[in-house]
Design an enzyme around this catalytic site. Sequence first.
Site, PDB file in Angstrom:
ATOM      1  CB  CYS A  55      -0.918   0.026   1.220  1.00  0.00           C
ATOM      2  SG  CYS A  55      -1.836  -1.488   1.424  1.00  0.00           S
ATOM      3  CB  SER A 106      -9.780   2.715   3.616  1.00  0.00           C
ATOM      4  OG  SER A 106      -8.897   1.614   3.684  1.00  0.00           O
ATOM      5  CB  ILE A 162     -12.003  -2.634  -2.344  1.00  0.00           C
ATOM      6  CG1 ILE A 162     -11.186  -3.465  -1.350  1.00  0.00           C
ATOM      7  CG2 ILE A 162     -11.770  -3.105  -3.773  1.00  0.00           C
ATOM      8  CD1 ILE A 162     -11.599  -4.911  -1.260  1.00  0.00           C
ATOM      9  CE  LYS A 207     -14.843   4.978   6.763  1.00  0.00           C
ATOM     10  NZ  LYS A 207     -15.347   4.782   5.385  1.00  0.00           N
ATOM     11  CG  HIS A 265      -6.348   2.485   0.795  1.00  0.00           C
ATOM     12  ND1 HIS A 265      -5.148   2.931   0.274  1.00  0.00           N
ATOM     13  CD2 HIS A 265      -6.028   1.438   1.606  1.00  0.00           C
ATOM     14  CE1 HIS A 265      -4.157   2.178   0.761  1.00  0.00           C
ATOM     15  NE2 HIS A 265      -4.668   1.267   1.550  1.00  0.00           N
TER      16      HIS A 265
END
Lengths: 157, 399
Positions: free
Chosen positions: B98, B222, B224, B343, B347
């Site tokens: 990430c 958060s 997808i 959030k 993300h």
Amino acid sequence: MSLLHRIEHPDDALNWHGDMPTEGRYTAGIAGERFFREIKEKGQFLATVCLDCDITYMPPRLYCEECFSHLDEWVEVGSWGHVHTFTVVHRDLDNEPLSEPRILAFVTLDDADGGLVHYLDEIEPEDVYLGMRVEAVFRAEDERQGSISDIEYFRPV
Amino acid sequence: MRHPSEVDCAAATEIMREVAVIGVGQTAVGEHWGISLRHLALEAVQAAMADAGVVRADALYVGNMLSGELEGQEHLGALVADFAGLRGIEAFKIEAACGSGAAAVRMGYVAVAGELADIVVVVGVEKMTDTLGPDTTAALAMAADADYEAAHGASFVTLNALLMRRYMHQYGYAHQDFAPFAVNAHQNALNNPYAMFRFPVSCEKFSRARMISEPINLLDSSPICDGAAAVVLAPLCEARDPSMTTVRVAASAVGTDTLAVHDRKDPLVLAGAELSSQRAYEGAGVRPADIDLFELHDAFTIMAALSLEAAGFADRGRGLALALDGEIGINGRIPVTTMGGLKARGHPVGATGVYQIVEVVQQLRGLAGENQVPNARIGMAQNIGGSGATVITHILEQS
């Protein structure tokens, strides 16, 4: 038909249809391999120890992260410890409700400096608490594959 | 053996060039079923290059985590360069889970600072919604330790849930105490046209949200999603657009920690984030008190709390108190997630780190609209890979 004879069509050659079995080998590294093999064959945990830094590495490592020295001191460590923290999983990977919630815990081991994240079972979610004493339950010997899943779960002592 | 930190690097830093962000661009974050990965990247690259007023670049770095696993497509450097009209230039994909986006920015910074390139385009891009939920979640779990953590089904939700429960136990918080992070993020996303979730969330709604992995519920997490963001980097000496505030990269720093959570002495300490933050403060010559806004990595609310502590904005166990005291809002002591954060902006993993930089630049240019942090002069962005194993921090400053 000689080897030099050119095959114009697959049917010109003798052929068989079927599956050809193949095997692959995966290794978790020198230390990881010994750790998983010990679980598979003896149902117990091995750790490496740095005597200078007084650290017992479980899962084992080949080098001390403090002093970088090679670790060749291997010891058996008990497969029991306590629940450092835990979670109750309600949803599967597709966000569908699980038929039964599953408990996942971070278990710190009594005889080592490390721990493992694994399932907790033989207990209801509402009865779990931080600090609870637990032990590893290994799968039957003939079911073990040499992976972390050879531990079926941890359970209260 | 000589320890690396003892080596005198002073001579090396003297020849480093100052680096500026001269252009930013982004696509809306969401579910882009109708747009391909390469097209998403192209849109962000074009927007950033137009903003910078450049038509060529020396190098392109692509931040991405999952294209191989989810799209069946690797080799993104050449792919994006080709489709963005940049064929021929140096181009690579950079991966750090990430943290891939900020890792790519870091590599762009290194290239410009080290005089290996004059103009570098960095794009973070991710498409996560073309696959089914289980496949995406399993692919994300590849950022954890495959032998010990992911093998029996631990996901990032469960790993963060373990940390959150321990945090609540150790410092005496209730679940609802985490609400301010989600409420603040959603409030700020309302004014961000690029954000995925442009609706407010109340404390009551937060507490009633669907439970996923206790104590983490849906509104701790958060989403997808898909998205792409890009920046253009250039030497500061050549970045004097009189119509725009110049934004300098005051520091770029990376820290790492154990990949597996179980190997950490104290799982509630993000040691990689501490190292990364400390190096960034030293590089920029600033202290936490000098930072006007902080785009932190709120993949889960617990990560926001731990990040505030690791970056020195709160003592251990007090990150949540900072939020409860109302200090994380636009007018608070340390505004966070000013455009919605992970959030609510969303993300898209490998793109997130670049979105953060884009948003800090918007703030420092004074172009953040309703969400403008008053007198924002220095902003910090921190992008985290895995459960804190790779942490990349950038400090940007008005120049």
